[in-house]
Write a protein that holds these residues in place. Structure first.
Motif, short mmCIF file in Angstrom:
data_model
loop_
_atom_site.label_atom_id
_atom_site.label_comp_id
_atom_site.label_asym_id
_atom_site.label_seq_id
_atom_site.Cartn_x
_atom_site.Cartn_y
_atom_site.Cartn_z
N PRO A 87 0.81 -1.22 0.00
CA PRO A 87 0.00 0.00 0.00
C PRO A 87 0.85 1.27 0.00
O PRO A 87 1.81 1.39 0.76
N ALA A 88 0.48 2.21 -0.87
CA ALA A 88 1.11 3.54 -0.99
C ALA A 88 2.54 3.49 -1.51
O ALA A 88 3.20 4.52 -1.59
N VAL A 89 3.03 2.31 -1.88
CA VAL A 89 4.36 2.18 -2.48
C VAL A 89 4.16 1.61 -3.88
O VAL A 89 3.93 0.40 -4.03
N PRO A 90 4.22 2.43 -4.91
CA PRO A 90 3.93 1.94 -6.27
C PRO A 90 4.80 0.76 -6.68
O PRO A 90 4.32 -0.18 -7.29
N VAL A 91 6.08 0.79 -6.30
CA VAL A 91 6.97 -0.32 -6.63
C VAL A 91 8.18 -0.27 -5.72
O VAL A 91 8.67 0.80 -5.35
N CYS A 92 8.65 -1.44 -5.30
CA CYS A 92 9.89 -1.55 -4.54
C CYS A 92 10.40 -2.96 -4.71
O CYS A 92 9.65 -3.87 -5.07
N THR A 93 11.68 -3.15 -4.46
CA THR A 93 12.24 -4.50 -4.50
C THR A 93 12.14 -5.12 -3.11
O THR A 93 11.85 -4.42 -2.12
N GLY A 94 12.38 -6.42 -3.03
CA GLY A 94 12.37 -7.08 -1.74
C GLY A 94 13.41 -6.49 -0.80
O GLY A 94 13.16 -6.30 0.39
N ARG A 95 14.58 -6.17 -1.36
CA ARG A 95 15.64 -5.57 -0.54
C ARG A 95 15.23 -4.19 -0.03
O ARG A 95 15.44 -3.85 1.13
N GLU A 96 14.62 -3.39 -0.90
CA GLU A 96 14.19 -2.04 -0.50
C GLU A 96 13.09 -2.10 0.56
O GLU A 96 13.06 -1.28 1.49
N LEU A 97 12.19 -3.08 0.44
CA LEU A 97 11.14 -3.23 1.44
C LEU A 97 11.73 -3.56 2.79
O LEU A 97 11.34 -2.99 3.82
N ALA A 98 12.68 -4.49 2.82
CA ALA A 98 13.32 -4.85 4.09
C ALA A 98 14.05 -3.66 4.70
O ALA A 98 13.98 -3.43 5.92
N GLU A 99 14.73 -2.89 3.87
CA GLU A 99 15.46 -1.72 4.38
C GLU A 99 14.49 -0.69 4.96
O GLU A 99 14.77 -0.08 6.01
N ALA A 100 13.36 -0.49 4.30
CA ALA A 100 12.37 0.48 4.79
C ALA A 100 11.76 0.01 6.12
O ALA A 100 11.54 0.81 7.04
N LEU A 101 11.48 -1.28 6.22
CA LEU A 101 10.93 -1.82 7.46
C LEU A 101 11.93 -1.71 8.61
O LEU A 101 11.57 -1.40 9.75
N MET A 102 13.21 -1.96 8.33
CA MET A 102 14.23 -1.82 9.36
C MET A 102 14.32 -0.37 9.85
O MET A 102 14.50 -0.12 11.05
N LYS A 103 14.18 0.57 8.94
CA LYS A 103 14.18 1.98 9.33
C LYS A 103 12.96 2.30 10.18
O LYS A 103 13.03 3.05 11.16
#
Length: 363
Positions: free
Chosen positions: A64-80
């Motif tokens: 939701p609200a993220v048009p596109v991201c990679t698996g690595r980018e998703l993990a980095e955002a969640l860690m932040k």
């Protein structure tokens, strides 16, 4: 689940989360909003779970609200996102023991001997511990881990090499396309995709990309079964070629330096199957109010669980983690009233998150 006395020399925390994939990481966030401390255990050496392990650079479009991201980018955002709650990670180890103690808490022990006590346990282990399906040819053991690989950690390590990628699914085509598309200075000298037939189970866009790269001469497609491996004349432990047998029975020799095998992953519940929890079709049965398992105080979120209408989506796991956190409150803080709060307006949550939003625009 039998009860035992609390173990000595254990860390103590409010919650233990088994699994550091996207849903396990978001479980940290939801627990943090409720002021619950969490330790996270995962069998993989890094956070991110299946998206990072199997397709780190593949785009994800349904967050939701993220048009596109990679698996690595998703993990980095969640860690932040969870950084304010200071979770403790225990990576590269599986949970080998889960047992309720006499005081009602749970003792968790890992394969590396780490032990912890928690009031609640959240199982976010995806579909279990992933094990790659090995290549089944004589003598493959001599090359595994060095020249025959089931995971890719550093694509640049193949620069200037002849690389074959075996498989017809998403992982195989994603990696073949990625390696063939690298800049010349970091790309392999040659990339060959090997599959038993000229039909693929990967995403249509990945198949189209592969065929385009083949037309451009940046990749080759070889159809057949790998039936043997050869070591070099000077060093038998160094891979020099593979034998590929086609549907016509003819066997060809393909020189190469590395073979990447993506024949799929075998998910295994492992020790989870021995914890006395209700299991349906190799998944943990849960209710849809609290996502509690058959054992009070143990919750299951993400692909590890099953219930009527279950959809194996990351966003569904986020929803489950939210309800599981609230469902665990009687175990985490017995007798304490915890009121629902919005992150937009709650000063308490702002302090927990370390933010000071300016609400003047809303006046």
């Amino acid at each position: 689940m039998p009860m035992t006395e609390p173990a000595a020399d254990c860390f103590e925390t409010d919650a233990i989360i088994i699994g550091a994939g996207p849903v396990g990481l978001f479980q940290v966030f939801e627990l943090g909003l409720l002021e619950a401390r969490a330790h996270v255990i995962d069998a993989l050496p890094q956070v991110g779970g299946q998206p990072v392990e199997l397709y780190p650079d593949k785009p994800i479009y349904d967050i939701p609200a993220v048009p596109v991201c990679t698996g690595r980018e998703l993990a980095e955002a969640l860690m932040k996102q969870i950084a304010p709650f200071k979770p403790v990670f225990h990576l590269g180890q599986q949970v080998s023991r889960l047992q309720r103690q006499a005081d009602g808490r749970f003792l968790v022990e890992t394969t590396l001997g780490v032990r912890g006590l928690a009031r609640a346990v959240f199982i976010a282990a995806g579909v279990g511990a992933f094990q790659p399906r090995p290549l089944k040819v004589p003598g493959v053991e001599a090359f595994e881990g060095r020249h025959v690989l089931y995971r890719v950690q550093k694509p640049e390590a193949f620069a200037g090499q002849q690389v074959a990628v075996a498989g017809g699914g998403d992982s195989a085509l994603d990696w073949a396309n990625h390696l063939a598309g690298l800049p010349p200075q970091t790309a392999p000298a040659g990339v060959i995709l090997i599959h038993r037939r000229d039909a693929f189970s990967a995403a249509p866009a990945s198949v189209s990309r592969m065929r385009a790269l083949c037309e451009q001469g940046r990749m080759q497609l070889a159809i057949g079964q790998i039936t043997g491996l050869e070591g070099s004349a000077g060093d038998a432990s160094r891979l020099a070629a593979l034998k590929l047998t086609g549907a016509d029975g003819v066997t060809r020799r393909l020189p190469l330096d590395a073979l990447l095998v993506f024949h799929g992953m075998s998910p295994r519940l492992g020790p989870i199957a021995d914890w006395g929890l209700a299991i349906e079709r190799k998944q943990l049965a849960v209710d849809t109010e609290k996502f509690s398992t058959s054992e009070p105080g143990i919750f299951a979120v993400g692909d590890i669980n099953t219930y009527p209408g279950k959809k194996k989506l990351i966003l569904s796991g986020f929803h489950e983690a939210t309800l599981a956190a609230y469902g665990a409150l009687p175990f985490l803080f017995p007798g304490k009233d915890v009121f629902f709060q919005y992150t937009t307006t709650s000063p308490n949550l702002h302090r927990a998150l370390g933010v000071s939003p300016d609400l003047s625009d809303w006046a």
